[in-house]
Design a protein around this motif. Structure first.
Motif, PDB file in Angstrom:
ATOM      1  N   ILE A  42       0.806  -1.249   0.030  1.00  0.00           N
ATOM      2  CA  ILE A  42      -0.054   0.020  -0.010  1.00  0.00           C
ATOM      3  C   ILE A  42       0.901   1.346   0.080  1.00  0.00           C
ATOM      4  N   ARG A  43       1.907   1.233   0.867  1.00  0.00           N
ATOM      5  CA  ARG A  43       2.746   2.337   0.919  1.00  0.00           C
ATOM      6  C   ARG A  43       3.433   2.670  -0.465  1.00  0.00           C
ATOM      7  N   ALA A  44       3.772   1.520  -1.072  1.00  0.00           N
ATOM      8  CA  ALA A  44       4.532   1.891  -2.331  1.00  0.00           C
ATOM      9  C   ALA A  44       3.707   2.360  -3.381  1.00  0.00           C
ATOM     10  N   PHE A  45       2.556   1.857  -3.408  1.00  0.00           N
ATOM     11  CA  PHE A  45       1.444   2.487  -4.299  1.00  0.00           C
ATOM     12  C   PHE A  45       1.050   3.772  -4.109  1.00  0.00           C
ATOM     13  N   LEU A  46       0.947   4.146  -2.951  1.00  0.00           N
ATOM     14  CA  LEU A  46       0.516   5.633  -2.541  1.00  0.00           C
ATOM     15  C   LEU A  46       1.849   6.477  -3.021  1.00  0.00           C
ATOM     16  N   HIS A  47       2.982   6.174  -2.736  1.00  0.00           N
ATOM     17  CA  HIS A  47       4.145   6.994  -3.042  1.00  0.00           C
ATOM     18  C   HIS A  47       3.853   7.201  -4.588  1.00  0.00           C
ATOM     19  N   ARG A  48       3.716   6.007  -5.180  1.00  0.00           N
ATOM     20  CA  ARG A  48       3.606   6.152  -6.731  1.00  0.00           C
ATOM     21  C   ARG A  48       2.645   7.371  -7.145  1.00  0.00           C
ATOM     22  N   VAL A  49       1.435   7.164  -6.411  1.00  0.00           N
ATOM     23  CA  VAL A  49       0.358   8.096  -6.965  1.00  0.00           C
ATOM     24  C   VAL A  49       0.766   9.249  -6.410  1.00  0.00           C
ATOM     25  N   ALA A  50       1.537   9.654  -5.315  1.00  0.00           N
ATOM     26  CA  ALA A  50       1.890  10.990  -4.960  1.00  0.00           C
ATOM     27  C   ALA A  50       2.890  11.361  -5.986  1.00  0.00           C
ATOM     28  N   ASP A  51       3.693  10.517  -6.479  1.00  0.00           N
ATOM     29  CA  ASP A  51       4.922  10.923  -7.365  1.00  0.00           C
ATOM     30  C   ASP A  51       4.149  11.534  -8.529  1.00  0.00           C
ATOM     31  N   GLU A  52       3.259  10.775  -9.199  1.00  0.00           N
ATOM     32  CA  GLU A  52       2.843  11.429 -10.459  1.00  0.00           C
ATOM     33  C   GLU A  52       1.656  12.441 -10.148  1.00  0.00           C
ATOM     34  N   LEU A  53       1.265  12.553  -9.101  1.00  0.00           N
ATOM     35  CA  LEU A  53       0.500  13.682  -8.702  1.00  0.00           C
ATOM     36  C   LEU A  53       1.443  15.019  -8.821  1.00  0.00           C
ATOM     37  N   THR A  54       2.618  14.999  -8.099  1.00  0.00           N
ATOM     38  CA  THR A  54       3.497  15.799  -8.022  1.00  0.00           C
ATOM     39  C   THR A  54       3.869  16.361  -9.414  1.00  0.00           C
ATOM     40  N   VAL A  55       4.187  15.226 -10.534  1.00  0.00           N
ATOM     41  CA  VAL A  55       4.514  15.575 -11.872  1.00  0.00           C
ATOM     42  C   VAL A  55       3.380  16.411 -12.400  1.00  0.00           C
ATOM     43  N   ALA A  56       2.017  16.026 -12.255  1.00  0.00           N
ATOM     44  CA  ALA A  56       0.918  16.622 -12.971  1.00  0.00           C
ATOM     45  C   ALA A  56       0.649  18.204 -12.193  1.00  0.00           C
ATOM     46  N   GLN A  57       0.857  18.294 -11.047  1.00  0.00           N
ATOM     47  CA  GLN A  57       0.844  19.564 -10.521  1.00  0.00           C
ATOM     48  C   GLN A  57       1.713  20.626 -11.093  1.00  0.00           C
TER      49      GLN A  57
END
Length: 88
Positions: A42-57
Motif C-alpha cells: 500500500i505504501r509503495a502504491f501511495l508513493h507512486r500516486v503521490a509522485d505522479e500527482l506531483t509531476v501533474a501539478q
C-alpha cells in the motif's frame, strides 16, 4: 471500441511504467494478509500516486505560467497594432 483497460498513453514515465490512469487507482486491489492488507504494498502504491500527482501539478503550474505569458504578449501585440492603426 477500446476498453479503458486497453488504453495506452504514448509517453512512459521515467521508471519505464505507464502513468497511472484513474481507473487503475479505482480498481487497485491489495493482497490480504493474515492481519489485513500488506502495508508495504500500500505504501509503495501511495508513493507512486503521490509522485505522479506531483509531476501533474508541476506541469499544470508551468502551463498556467506559459498561458499568462502568452496572454500578456498577445495584449502587448494588440496594443501595438491598435496604436499603429491610429497613426495611419
Amino acid at each position: 471500441m477500446v476498453s479503458r483497460r486497453e488504453e495506452r498513453r504514448p509517453m512512459e514515465e521515467a521508471h519505464g511504467r505507464l502513468p497511472l490512469r484513474p481507473w487503475q487507482i479505482r480498481d487497485r486491489c491489495f493482497n490480504v494478509r493474515r492481519r489485513g492488507l500488506d502495508p508495504v504494498e500500500i505504501r509503495a502504491f501511495l508513493h507512486r500516486v503521490a509522485d505522479e500527482l506531483t509531476v501533474a501539478q508541476t506541469a499544470l503550474v508551468a502551463v498556467q505560467e506559459e498561458n499568462v505569458r502568452i496572454k500578456n504578449a498577445l495584449r502587448a501585440w494588440q496594443s501595438a497594432q491598435s496604436a499603429n492603426h491610429h497613426y495611419r
